[in-house]
Design a protein around this motif. Structure first.
Motif, PDB file in Angstrom:
ATOM      1  N   ARG A  49       0.806  -1.235  -0.031  1.00  0.00           N
ATOM      2  CA  ARG A  49      -0.143   0.053   0.009  1.00  0.00           C
ATOM      3  C   ARG A  49       0.946   1.204  -0.112  1.00  0.00           C
ATOM      4  NH1 ARG A  49      -3.879  -1.356   5.155  1.00  0.00           N
ATOM      5  NH2 ARG A  49      -4.686  -3.407   4.287  1.00  0.00           N
ATOM      6  N   THR A  50       0.381   2.380  -0.681  1.00  0.00           N
ATOM      7  CA  THR A  50       0.806   3.461  -0.259  1.00  0.00           C
ATOM      8  C   THR A  50      -0.242   4.417   0.157  1.00  0.00           C
ATOM      9  OG1 THR A  50       0.428   4.341  -2.806  1.00  0.00           O
ATOM     10  CG2 THR A  50       2.646   3.596  -2.148  1.00  0.00           C
ATOM     11  N   ASP A  51       0.058   5.232   1.201  1.00  0.00           N
ATOM     12  CA  ASP A  51      -1.019   6.204   1.793  1.00  0.00           C
ATOM     13  C   ASP A  51      -1.410   7.284   0.742  1.00  0.00           C
ATOM     14  OD1 ASP A  51      -0.563   4.565   4.038  1.00  0.00           O
ATOM     15  OD2 ASP A  51       1.223   5.705   4.375  1.00  0.00           O
ATOM     16  N   ALA A  52      -2.624   7.789   1.319  1.00  0.00           N
ATOM     17  CA  ALA A  52      -3.093   8.972   0.571  1.00  0.00           C
ATOM     18  C   ALA A  52      -2.340  10.130   0.300  1.00  0.00           C
ATOM     19  CB  ALA A  52      -4.350   9.453   1.360  1.00  0.00           C
ATOM     20  N   GLY A  53      -2.174  10.471  -0.724  1.00  0.00           N
ATOM     21  CA  GLY A  53      -0.907  11.671  -1.087  1.00  0.00           C
ATOM     22  C   GLY A  53       0.234  11.318  -1.449  1.00  0.00           C
ATOM     23  N   VAL A  54       0.685  10.071  -1.314  1.00  0.00           N
ATOM     24  CA  VAL A  54       2.230   9.351  -1.490  1.00  0.00           C
ATOM     25  C   VAL A  54       2.212   8.973  -3.008  1.00  0.00           C
ATOM     26  CG1 VAL A  54       3.719   7.584  -1.143  1.00  0.00           C
ATOM     27  CG2 VAL A  54       2.337   8.587   0.702  1.00  0.00           C
ATOM     28  N   HIS A  55       3.244   9.571  -3.474  1.00  0.00           N
ATOM     29  CA  HIS A  55       3.340   9.205  -5.019  1.00  0.00           C
ATOM     30  C   HIS A  55       4.283   7.953  -5.186  1.00  0.00           C
ATOM     31  CE1 HIS A  55       2.131  13.312  -4.763  1.00  0.00           C
ATOM     32  NE2 HIS A  55       3.247  13.620  -3.894  1.00  0.00           N
TER      33      HIS A  55
END
Length: 247
Positions: free
Chosen positions: A51-57
């Motif tokens: 997973r990457t979190d909200a806002g991470v690119h």
């Protein structure tokens, strides 16, 4: 014939609620699955490397999926890219062995975090770097980067809700260096990462850079195995998933 497809994906996470599919929220996984389902006329579920979190690119998120199709990978890549209007690009698409799994076969991941270190903020690029006005002590920050090398317990830098059986991770590479335009880049490569681990590390390393904690105190925070001892979580928008490595 059922085939296993591997994707390498680049995306701007600014307006997404992270990678993982969520009901009634726009996510990277959700948008790619919609496009694939439309192209292949069959229900498709993709598995990401993590997973990457909200806002991470991401420059190099990896995912795989199974589909019964004769469409060539290159045409599939073009089809997905033409359908997704959001800032998501499939950089590579290929057929791999049936046993390949984007998450379970990953041996390490590489992240980078970018800081703009000057008094004035910027307009161009503000969504891709953390603006810190006060001068940072790069020498102290580099010392902190060396301290986290090796197989260590990173419980002090783990946020609640981390899906793990152990908080021990092995860091293979960690360093911080200046870039052009008053920017600083933190790079880290590890066997895996706990929830918010990179952002929590960055928030604490910045405290050392601001001389709010000493390098010895950074060591004490690491050894405490207590999240309340560490610094605040760094903003999501400065973080990029650079690469996922496989054996």
């Amino acid at each position: 014939m059922n085939k296993n497809f591997k994707l390498i994906i680049e995306y701007d996470g600014t307006h997404f609620f992270g990678w993982q599919k969520q009901k009634d929220k726009k996510t990277v996984q959700g948008e790619i699955e919609k496009a694939l389902t439309r192209i292949l006329n069959q229900k498709v579920k993709i598995s990401g490397s993590g997973r990457t979190d909200a806002g991470v690119h991401a420059f190099g998120q990896v995912a795989n999926f199974y589909a019964d199709t004769n469409i060539l990978p290159q045409k599939l890549k073009k089809g997905i890219n033409s359908l997704i209007k959001d800032p998501v690009v499939i950089r590579e698409c290929c057929v791999v062995e049936d046993k390949f799994h984007a998450r379970y076969n990953a041996v390490s991941k590489e992240y980078r975090y970018v800081i703009l270190n000057r008094e004035d903020p910027c307009v161009i690029g503000r969504l891709y770097q953390w603006h810190i006005r006060s001068p940072l002590d790069l020498k102290a920050m580099k010392q902190c980067c060396q301290i986290i090398l090796g197989k260590l317990d990173f419980k002090s830098f783990e946020s609640t809700g981390s899906p793990r059986s152990s908080s021990i991770r092995e860091v293979f590479f960690s360093d911080i260096n200046p870039l052009e335009g008053d920017r600083i880049e933190f790079k880290i490569c590890a066997s895996g990462f706990l929830k918010y681990m990179v952002r929590n590390l960055m928030g604490t390393i910045v405290l050392a850079g601001l001389n709010k904690i000493s390098v010895n105190e950074f060591v004490e925070i690491l050894e405490a195995r207590d999240r309340t001892k560490a610094g605040a979580t760094a903003p999501a928008h400065g973080l990029f998933l650079k690469k996922v490595n496989y054996s």
